[in-house]
Design a protein around this motif. Structure first.
Motif, PDB file in Angstrom:
ATOM      1  N   ARG A  15     -22.636  -7.488  37.279  1.00  0.00           N
ATOM      2  CA  ARG A  15     -23.751  -8.115  36.581  1.00  0.00           C
ATOM      3  C   ARG A  15     -24.938  -8.318  37.523  1.00  0.00           C
ATOM      4  NH1 ARG A  15     -22.773 -10.115  31.799  1.00  0.00           N
ATOM      5  NH2 ARG A  15     -20.603 -10.398  32.402  1.00  0.00           N
ATOM      6  N   LEU A  16     -24.671  -8.705  38.751  1.00  0.00           N
ATOM      7  CA  LEU A  16     -25.744  -8.851  39.733  1.00  0.00           C
ATOM      8  C   LEU A  16     -26.409  -7.510  40.016  1.00  0.00           C
ATOM      9  CD1 LEU A  16     -24.085 -11.365  42.225  1.00  0.00           C
ATOM     10  CD2 LEU A  16     -26.224 -11.752  40.968  1.00  0.00           C
ATOM     11  N   ASN A  17     -25.621  -6.449  40.109  1.00  0.00           N
ATOM     12  CA  ASN A  17     -26.189  -5.121  40.342  1.00  0.00           C
ATOM     13  C   ASN A  17     -27.020  -4.658  39.148  1.00  0.00           C
ATOM     14  OD1 ASN A  17     -25.186  -4.761  42.954  1.00  0.00           O
ATOM     15  ND2 ASN A  17     -23.273  -3.863  42.240  1.00  0.00           N
ATOM     16  N   TRP A  18     -26.529  -4.920  37.936  1.00  0.00           N
ATOM     17  CA  TRP A  18     -27.306  -4.579  36.744  1.00  0.00           C
ATOM     18  C   TRP A  18     -28.637  -5.322  36.768  1.00  0.00           C
ATOM     19  CZ3 TRP A  18     -25.595  -3.095  31.304  1.00  0.00           C
ATOM     20  CH2 TRP A  18     -24.568  -2.147  31.351  1.00  0.00           C
ATOM     21  N   LEU A  19     -28.612  -6.597  37.124  1.00  0.00           N
ATOM     22  CA  LEU A  19     -29.827  -7.388  37.154  1.00  0.00           C
ATOM     23  C   LEU A  19     -30.785  -6.871  38.223  1.00  0.00           C
ATOM     24  CD1 LEU A  19     -31.397  -9.774  36.034  1.00  0.00           C
ATOM     25  CD2 LEU A  19     -30.154 -11.266  37.621  1.00  0.00           C
ATOM     26  N   ARG A  20     -30.277  -6.555  39.390  1.00  0.00           N
ATOM     27  CA  ARG A  20     -31.123  -6.007  40.445  1.00  0.00           C
ATOM     28  C   ARG A  20     -31.772  -4.700  39.991  1.00  0.00           C
ATOM     29  NH1 ARG A  20     -28.292  -4.862  45.817  1.00  0.00           N
ATOM     30  NH2 ARG A  20     -30.471  -4.341  46.345  1.00  0.00           N
ATOM     31  N   LEU A  21     -30.990  -3.845  39.333  1.00  0.00           N
ATOM     32  CA  LEU A  21     -31.514  -2.536  38.940  1.00  0.00           C
ATOM     33  C   LEU A  21     -32.598  -2.676  37.872  1.00  0.00           C
ATOM     34  CD1 LEU A  21     -31.279   0.489  39.417  1.00  0.00           C
ATOM     35  CD2 LEU A  21     -29.507   0.582  37.656  1.00  0.00           C
ATOM     36  N   ILE A  22     -32.369  -3.481  36.826  1.00  0.00           N
ATOM     37  CA  ILE A  22     -33.367  -3.586  35.757  1.00  0.00           C
ATOM     38  C   ILE A  22     -34.589  -4.371  36.220  1.00  0.00           C
ATOM     39  CG2 ILE A  22     -32.446  -5.699  34.703  1.00  0.00           C
ATOM     40  CD1 ILE A  22     -33.980  -2.601  32.921  1.00  0.00           C
ATOM     41  N   ARG A  23     -34.462  -5.197  37.253  1.00  0.00           N
ATOM     42  CA  ARG A  23     -35.613  -5.930  37.766  1.00  0.00           C
ATOM     43  C   ARG A  23     -36.368  -5.161  38.845  1.00  0.00           C
ATOM     44  NH1 ARG A  23     -35.023  -8.439  33.538  1.00  0.00           N
ATOM     45  NH2 ARG A  23     -34.232 -10.588  33.425  1.00  0.00           N
ATOM     46  N   SER A  24     -35.897  -3.988  39.211  1.00  0.00           N
ATOM     47  CA  SER A  24     -36.599  -3.172  40.203  1.00  0.00           C
ATOM     48  C   SER A  24     -37.831  -2.530  39.569  1.00  0.00           C
ATOM     49  CB  SER A  24     -35.669  -2.089  40.768  1.00  0.00           C
ATOM     50  OG  SER A  24     -34.610  -2.673  41.503  1.00  0.00           O
ATOM     51  N   GLU A  25     -38.823  -2.284  40.381  1.00  0.00           N
ATOM     52  CA  GLU A  25     -40.105  -1.761  39.897  1.00  0.00           C
ATOM     53  C   GLU A  25     -39.930  -0.415  39.205  1.00  0.00           C
ATOM     54  OE1 GLU A  25     -44.605  -0.864  41.676  1.00  0.00           O
ATOM     55  OE2 GLU A  25     -42.913  -1.274  43.021  1.00  0.00           O
ATOM     56  N   ASN A  26     -40.594  -0.262  38.054  1.00  0.00           N
ATOM     57  CA  ASN A  26     -40.618   0.977  37.270  1.00  0.00           C
ATOM     58  C   ASN A  26     -39.259   1.361  36.686  1.00  0.00           C
ATOM     59  OD1 ASN A  26     -43.338   1.233  37.747  1.00  0.00           O
ATOM     60  ND2 ASN A  26     -43.120   2.763  39.376  1.00  0.00           N
ATOM     61  N   VAL A  27     -38.311   0.449  36.674  1.00  0.00           N
ATOM     62  CA  VAL A  27     -37.019   0.717  36.035  1.00  0.00           C
ATOM     63  C   VAL A  27     -36.993  -0.025  34.706  1.00  0.00           C
ATOM     64  CG1 VAL A  27     -34.511   0.532  36.176  1.00  0.00           C
ATOM     65  CG2 VAL A  27     -35.838   1.046  38.237  1.00  0.00           C
ATOM     66  N   GLY A  28     -37.266   0.705  33.620  1.00  0.00           N
ATOM     67  CA  GLY A  28     -37.155   0.143  32.280  1.00  0.00           C
ATOM     68  C   GLY A  28     -35.797   0.473  31.689  1.00  0.00           C
TER      69      GLY A  28
END
Length: 376
Positions: A15-28
């Motif tokens: 869940r933390l990795n999912w959150l990091r990925l979707i909150r990264s710049e230009n990752v919709g």
């Protein structure tokens, strides 16, 4: 409505990795899904991002673990949680739309989101007394018929619908973070939604102040969660018409309450009826049309749950010639990925990787129907 059941839940680390990925710049949402499919997990995607953005030629901010932990702790402190697509509290109809949010911040009862089908009621912020009255009657009666009412917590029609639906269940979608209520004068209504067993949802980060462009994103949540969308008093070029258009793209049934042709607040809703929206004067008009849809199985979208990915797609490195061919083929007009593959002669894996690179560099826009366009 019967579903296929939730997919296995994420671990805390996932869940933390999912959150990091979707909150990264230009990752919709669409880019998130492509990264998950290609790398097999959000953790592997985070490790592979630096190489992808290096080839794209534009560095991006990758959300750190500390940032993700702080957001999860802040949500927990306000009694909210992050739910991944396919998990038990994720709205079943929402997970089937194009670019569904991989994570939803949710506060309130999960039963409001998954226990019964939803109907959205939206309309003018500067609504008339008559408009608010019919919105309240529809919301109350649909609740008695077993529907949960979804809306955007805006002034006017939205607020009237939420208020009337408290006893039957209602869900409010936020344009900003769950801690950024808009408009602020609806704090009491928002609290009563939670106290009555309803829920708040948002795909935006904790602390995010809503901007004008965030409201259409919120509207797609309202329509995406719902089996149908009822429009009450909508002027031309209004947010409610955006919601109706999104509902049509998502395959949802659109309804509209007729209004006086002399009232500019009804110009848009009357036009919807002319264009094929179902005319509504009572809750039974909605329930009778939606009822046959509720028994169908909503299949989960493929390659969303890490536990469903048996073997990730192997990534390869396209050459500069391939990149030039793809960029030349793109333009401002949205084009399907299948057409891009067909007309360029590039392989599917090559096109998918190049689109990922361009997306991360902020050079393309994603559109419904697996279409993309080049940003000048």
């Amino acid at each position: 409505m019967s579903g296929v059941g939730p997919t296995p839940g994420l671990t805390e680390s996932q869940r933390l990795n999912w959150l990091r990925l979707i909150r990264s710049e230009n990752v919709g949402p669409a880019t998130f899904r492509d990264l998950l499919r290609h790398f097999g997990s959000a953790g592997a995607a985070l490790e592979g991002l630096p190489d992808l953005v290096r080839r794209a030629g534009k560095p991006i901010r990758i959300a750190g673990l500390d940032d993700a932990e702080r957001e999860m702790e802040a949500l927990a402190a306000m009694g909210a949680r992050l739910v991944a697509i396919g998990e038990a509290d994720y709205p079943e109809w929402l997970r089937a739309i194009d670019a569904a949010p991989p994570l939803l911040a949710i506060k309130g009862a999960g039963a409001a989101l998954t226990g019964r089908p939803m109907i959205a009621i939206v309309g003018a912020r500067n609504a008339s007394v008559a408009g608010r009255k019919i919105a309240a009657i529809l919301a109350r009666d649909l609740g008695e018929d077993g529907f949960v009412i979804a809306s955007g917590l805006a002034r006017g029609i939205d607020a009237a619908a939420h208020d009337a639906a408290l006893s039957g269940g209602t869900v409010a979608a936020f344009a900003g973070g769950l801690d950024r209520l808009y408009p602020p004068e609806h704090a009491d209504l928002a609290a009563r939604i939670i106290a009555s067993g309803g829920a708040h949802v948002s795909e935006m980060p904790y602390g995010w102040e809503p901007r004008a462009r965030d409201f259409p994103r919120r509207n797609r949540l309202v329509s995406g969660m719902s089996a149908g969308v009822v429009v009450v008093e909508a002027a031309e070029r209004s947010g409610s018409l955006i919601t109706a258009r999104l509902a049509g793209i998502q395959g949802r049934t659109v309804f509209a309450v007729p209004g006086s042709p002399l009232d500019p607040r009804s110009t848009g809703s009357n036009r919807l009826i002319k264009e094929g929206a179902h005319l509504v004067t009572a809750a039974r008009d909605v329930a009778e049309i939606v009822a046959p849809m509720l028994g169908r199985v909503i299949a989960p979208p493929p390659a969303w749950s890490e536990n469903d990915i048996v073997e990730p797609v192997t990534l390869h490195t396209p050459d500069e010639g391939d990149r030039a061919i793809l960029v030349e083929a793109l333009g401002p007009v949205p084009t399907t990925i299948d057409d891009i593959i067909r007309f360029t002669g590039l392989s599917t894996p090559t096109v998918q990787v190049l689109l990922l690179e361009l997306d991360l560099a902020g050079r393309i826009s994603r559109h419904p129907g697996q279409r993309v366009s080049l940003i000048d």
